[in-house]
Design a protein around this motif. Structure first.
Motif, short mmCIF file in Angstrom:
data_model
loop_
_atom_site.label_atom_id
_atom_site.label_comp_id
_atom_site.label_asym_id
_atom_site.label_seq_id
_atom_site.Cartn_x
_atom_site.Cartn_y
_atom_site.Cartn_z
N TYR A 19 0.83 -1.20 0.00
CA TYR A 19 0.00 0.00 0.00
C TYR A 19 0.87 1.26 0.00
O TYR A 19 0.61 2.21 -0.74
CB TYR A 19 -0.95 0.01 1.21
N GLU A 63 1.02 4.49 -2.48
CA GLU A 63 0.89 5.83 -1.93
C GLU A 63 2.09 6.71 -2.32
O GLU A 63 1.91 7.87 -2.72
CB GLU A 63 0.77 5.74 -0.40
N ASN A 79 1.78 7.79 -5.83
CA ASN A 79 0.81 8.89 -5.93
C ASN A 79 1.42 10.22 -5.47
O ASN A 79 1.20 11.25 -6.10
CB ASN A 79 -0.45 8.58 -5.12
N LYS A 105 5.84 11.93 5.57
CA LYS A 105 4.49 12.37 5.21
C LYS A 105 4.07 13.58 6.04
O LYS A 105 3.51 14.54 5.51
CB LYS A 105 3.47 11.24 5.42
#
Length: 139
Positions: free
Chosen positions: A35, A39, A42, A122
């Protein structure tokens, strides 16, 4: 250990249960890293296109690409480790089982460290773009 299946039975030994729990945990780590891979892809795409003029994109993109390589490296290592775990059923003594348990602990530390670094990246990214955008009102 008789079986590497993930279902836990009343007759399983403590070592059997530990191996089964570790296998379930490993599957979860692999799914999570897959995942994160999507991410990161993206994030890189967004920074390259939509946010290019709003942020210091070369630095941000570079950091996301570096994290992407680290994620791929760990994911590949865990996939190989997952394949090697099939040999647990060949263990005939506690010493052999402990090698697998110790190896799992080492991978656990690597996974947690990677996850912590990724979350920090992040957070830094979102903090850096906070307040730089205005939302469009849809009427």
């Amino acid at each position: 250990m008789n079986s590497i299946g993930n279902k836990i039975y009343n007759h399983d030994t403590d070592l059997d249960i530990t191996h089964k729990i570790n296998s379930m945990e490993l599957t979860n780590w692999i799914n999570h890293l897959q995942y994160i891979k999507k991410e990161l892809s993206n994030f890189i795409s967004i920074c390259s296109k939509e946010l290019n003029s709003k942020i210091e994109s070369p630095v941000v993109i570079q950091r996301f690409k570096k994290k992407q390589k680290e994620n791929d490296t760990l994911l590949n290592a865990l996939l190989q480790y997952n394949g090697a775990r099939a040999k647990i059923i060949e263990c005939e003594d506690t010493e052999c089982d402990m090698v697998y348990i110790s190896e799992h602990e080492s991978y656990r530390r690597s996974y947690i460290y990677h996850l912590d670094k990724y979350r920090r990246l992040k957070d830094e990214f979102f903090n850096s773009i906070k307040g730089k955008f205005t939302l469009l009102k849809m009427t």
